[in-house]
Design a protein around this motif. Structure first.
Motif, PDB file in Angstrom:
ATOM      1  N   PHE A  20       0.413  -1.394  -0.199  1.00 14.11           N
ATOM      2  CA  PHE A  20       0.279   0.261   0.289  1.00 14.11           C
ATOM      3  C   PHE A  20       0.629   0.840   0.097  1.00 14.11           C
ATOM      4  CE2 PHE A  20      -3.210  -2.786   2.144  1.00 14.11           C
ATOM      5  CZ  PHE A  20      -3.813  -3.123   0.769  1.00 14.11           C
ATOM      6  N   ALA A  21       1.997   1.281   0.138  1.00 13.95           N
ATOM      7  CA  ALA A  21       3.614   2.559  -0.578  1.00 13.95           C
ATOM      8  C   ALA A  21       3.063   3.901  -1.725  1.00 13.95           C
ATOM      9  CB  ALA A  21       4.647   1.840  -0.664  1.00 13.95           C
ATOM     10  N   GLY A  22       3.163   4.419  -0.560  1.00 10.08           N
ATOM     11  CA  GLY A  22       2.730   5.391  -1.952  1.00 10.08           C
ATOM     12  C   GLY A  22       0.843   6.591  -2.498  1.00 10.08           C
ATOM     13  N   GLU A  23       0.740   6.415  -0.706  1.00  2.00           N
ATOM     14  CA  GLU A  23      -0.412   7.398  -0.804  1.00  2.00           C
ATOM     15  C   GLU A  23       0.122   8.919  -0.750  1.00  2.00           C
ATOM     16  OE1 GLU A  23      -3.542   6.826  -1.456  1.00  2.00           O
ATOM     17  OE2 GLU A  23      -3.575   4.251  -1.031  1.00  2.00           O
ATOM     18  N   LEU A  24       0.607   9.359  -1.293  1.00  2.00           N
ATOM     19  CA  LEU A  24       1.369  10.722  -0.940  1.00  2.00           C
ATOM     20  C   LEU A  24       0.155  11.676  -0.876  1.00  2.00           C
ATOM     21  CD1 LEU A  24       4.297  10.869  -2.868  1.00  2.00           C
ATOM     22  CD2 LEU A  24       4.119  10.641   0.132  1.00  2.00           C
ATOM     23  N   GLY A  25      -1.208  11.987  -1.327  1.00  7.47           N
ATOM     24  CA  GLY A  25      -1.827  12.629  -1.951  1.00  7.47           C
ATOM     25  C   GLY A  25      -2.656  12.131   0.293  1.00  7.47           C
ATOM     26  N   HIS A  26      -2.343  11.550   0.607  1.00  2.00           N
ATOM     27  CA  HIS A  26      -2.240  11.613   2.001  1.00  2.00           C
ATOM     28  C   HIS A  26      -1.253  12.065   3.477  1.00  2.00           C
ATOM     29  CE1 HIS A  26      -6.378  10.000   1.554  1.00  2.00           C
ATOM     30  NE2 HIS A  26      -5.485   9.086   0.532  1.00  2.00           N
ATOM     31  N   VAL A  27      -0.449  12.513   3.440  1.00  2.00           N
ATOM     32  CA  VAL A  27       0.368  14.177   4.027  1.00  2.00           C
ATOM     33  C   VAL A  27      -0.300  14.455   4.020  1.00  2.00           C
ATOM     34  CG1 VAL A  27       3.154  12.858   2.529  1.00  2.00           C
ATOM     35  CG2 VAL A  27       1.117  14.837   2.321  1.00  2.00           C
ATOM     36  N   THR A  28      -0.190  15.091   5.317  1.00  2.00           N
ATOM     37  CA  THR A  28      -0.796  16.190   6.316  1.00  2.00           C
ATOM     38  C   THR A  28       0.047  17.625   6.188  1.00  2.00           C
ATOM     39  OG1 THR A  28      -1.385  14.315   7.702  1.00  2.00           O
ATOM     40  CG2 THR A  28      -1.513  16.783   8.397  1.00  2.00           C
ATOM     41  N   MET A  29      -0.757  18.155   4.913  1.00  2.00           N
ATOM     42  CA  MET A  29      -0.257  19.397   5.052  1.00  2.00           C
ATOM     43  C   MET A  29      -1.188  20.332   6.092  1.00  2.00           C
ATOM     44  SD  MET A  29       1.346  19.579   2.520  1.00  2.00           S
ATOM     45  CE  MET A  29       1.571  20.210   2.075  1.00  2.00           C
ATOM     46  N   ASP A  30      -2.038  20.741   6.760  1.00  2.00           N
ATOM     47  CA  ASP A  30      -2.495  21.464   7.607  1.00  2.00           C
ATOM     48  C   ASP A  30      -2.342  20.519   8.814  1.00  2.00           C
ATOM     49  OD1 ASP A  30      -4.171  22.543   9.560  1.00  2.00           O
ATOM     50  OD2 ASP A  30      -5.499  24.255   8.081  1.00  2.00           O
ATOM     51  N   ARG A  31      -1.779  21.113   9.816  1.00  2.00           N
ATOM     52  CA  ARG A  31      -1.237  20.114  10.998  1.00  2.00           C
ATOM     53  C   ARG A  31      -2.034  21.029  11.886  1.00  2.00           C
ATOM     54  NH1 ARG A  31       2.299  16.333   9.784  1.00  2.00           N
ATOM     55  NH2 ARG A  31       3.609  17.118   8.122  1.00  2.00           N
ATOM     56  N   SER A  32      -2.174  22.107  11.895  1.00  2.00           N
ATOM     57  CA  SER A  32      -3.246  23.108  12.829  1.00  2.00           C
ATOM     58  C   SER A  32      -4.707  21.949  13.743  1.00  2.00           C
ATOM     59  CB  SER A  32      -4.097  23.870  12.322  1.00  2.00           C
ATOM     60  OG  SER A  32      -5.560  23.387  11.536  1.00  2.00           O
ATOM     61  N   GLY A  33      -5.449  21.093  13.086  1.00  2.00           N
ATOM     62  CA  GLY A  33      -5.826  20.542  13.435  1.00  2.00           C
ATOM     63  C   GLY A  33      -7.133  20.669  13.182  1.00  2.00           C
TER      64      GLY A  33
END
Lengths: 322, 322
Positions: free
Chosen positions: A161-174
């Motif tokens: 399942f590697a390669g899910e770069l759409g799901h890196v977090t860009m807004d870490r504010s919560g």
């Protein structure tokens, strides 16, 4: 050494349609055929119908003995197992050993992966990434997908399942946008086609700035509407693409810190916006990438984009399996 | 097939000291010797001095014909070229072909990479990652480094510089901490040993909360001071580690979206804080990782940590070169 046969079969398995194509080594699609995915709630019937649809085009290509293998691009497909695992968009529940089912029916090797990995394979086999050993494919469609190639191999990780770069977090504010994966602030929630439409709606509701988009029913605005308005010089719409490109550029700068690719290749509907999207991506990428990587990676748009791209991508898997 | 020889040489080349070791296939260090890196402003003299220091321990190991190869871990080392490139911490300017120089002098193959990649090689060859094909090594020292292994190979990328995970951006506000790389908000600026000390100083100056750290000269506080105070139950110091672990867990969740490793292995001085650091990392990782990856990656602490770890890591390269 076995002689390599001249053709492969590619299957682009989508929630609605399944498109099969016979493809040669140069990426020419000889012929295609299609069935409705949704018409077969039992996967056995689906495989039977698919093989029946394939029959005449395989015959026209010279018979199954001319086919090297088959590749399938499908949602939730696991390359290691050849299974589709709990795909929310498909009628088939649980674990479906689709690669094995087609292989037994057709008598050729079959491999399967998800759409974005298939796109990366297609780009490496027939497209702008031909000959590259290290690149990242970013697919900008309803979601944001990715296929990562390192040392000439698609990265599947420990579980497929590697390669899910759409799901890196860009807004870490919560307080980031809710993503389809259940988490908040994912790249996909902002930079997919749906994310772009959402950004436009947000900008329209949080300001009273004039915009061509105000002539449309706000809830029905699509990324295509935003692109068309931006092309006409609509300020707000152009800002939507600047926002999107800026975020993609930032994300890609992080991806480069991981694998230092020779290229990042963008694919999918959103890339039709052309420079509207690519210029802000490039500007932001160059601003954010670590100095030692500056100028190393090319930012490219897929040349396979179009109706046959997904079939081509899937077919590329057919060359490498034994 | 050539017979594999019983030993390799590892060189841990630091800004101050250079430690050489002779290592067997199980990761036992037979003997070590060291020279002062700084004592040799001319790299030719350095190589000569290094080989002279090695002479007696090579002789004691049965001679150079017992040595399979040599691996070097050095700052700014490029695995592809075997060069040290513009290392700010070393006296040698420009491009230094150190691997070639040692290879010619010793008559054995020599490979070189940076410290974090060497650590990953060491972990894969002798440590907790033995047998793993997909893992990520995070080194927490003065900086934050990383070595990424995918399909059993260290990832070097298109230019030899891949794996700079200390420089993914964790604070995208534009007001993040200034990092040594010239950018703002990098993971390294928060989660290195120096970052931990900085967090402590920030917490001390922005509040009047009581803390054991207030007994120390604020500008001289180190991550070790913070760890010791935290062990004694100091609230503020424990919060520093919680903050650090939370951010590392978030970052690792993103890394998993990239390569879905079977393990993330932490290495370096900061890991001596033990559960103080690892518990918050685990908690945050589990909260932030994408659901499909949950429970797949183990979070581990290196078992090679200690005086010989860097030599072991470097030596591991010596087994794979031809």
């Amino acid at each position: 050494m076995d002689t390599v046969k001249p053709y492969v079969i590619g299957l682009d398995l989508g929630g609605t349609n399944s498109v099969f194509g016979i493809v040669d080594a140069r990426g020419n699609i000889l012929s295609t055929t299609a069935i409705k995915t949704q018409a077969y709630p039992d996967v056995n019937d689906y495989v039977t119908a698919g093989c029946e649809a394939l029959d005449p085009i395989i015959y026209a290509a010279g018979g199954i003995e001319k086919i090297q293998g088959m590749g399938i691009g499908a949602p939730n497909a696991n390359y290691y197992t050849g299974n589709i695992e709990n795909a929310a968009n498909l009628a088939w529940d649980g674990i479906v050993p689709l690669a094995k089912m087609f292989s037994e029916k057709l008598g050729i090797p079959v491999a399967m992966t998800n759409d974005a990995n298939a796109a990366a394979m297609g780009e490496m086999t027939y497209g702008v990434a031909k000959g590259m050993k290290n690149f990242i494919m970013i697919t900008l469609g309803t979601g944001v997908g990715s296929g990562i190639v390192i040392n000439g191999q698609v990265v599947y990780g420990c579980d497929g399942f590697a390669g899910e770069l759409g799901h890196v977090t860009m807004d870490r504010s919560g307080n980031g946008r809710l993503c389809g994966c259940g988490r908040k602030g994912c790249l996909e929630a902002y930079c997919s086609a749906t994310g772009v439409a959402r950004t436009a709606r947000e900008m329209l509701s949080t300001s009273s700035r004039p915009s061509l988009l105000r002539e449309l029913n706000r809830e029905e605005i699509t990324s295509l509407d935003v692109a068309i308005a931006a092309e006409k010089g609509d300020d707000l719409s152009q800002e939507v693409f600047e926002f999107t490109g800026k975020m993609l550029g930032e994300a890609c700068a992080d991806f480069t810190a991981f694998s230092s690719p020779e290229a990042i290749v963008f694919f999918g509907g959103l890339t039709k916006a052309g420079d509207l999207l690519m210029k802000p991506i490039e500007k932001s990428y160059n601003e954010h990438v670590m100095p030692i990587f500056k100028g190393h990676a090319k930012l490219l748009v897929s040349t396979l984009d179009g109706a046959g791209a997904a079939v081509l991508g899937a077919s590329a898997l057919g060359w490498e399996i034994k």
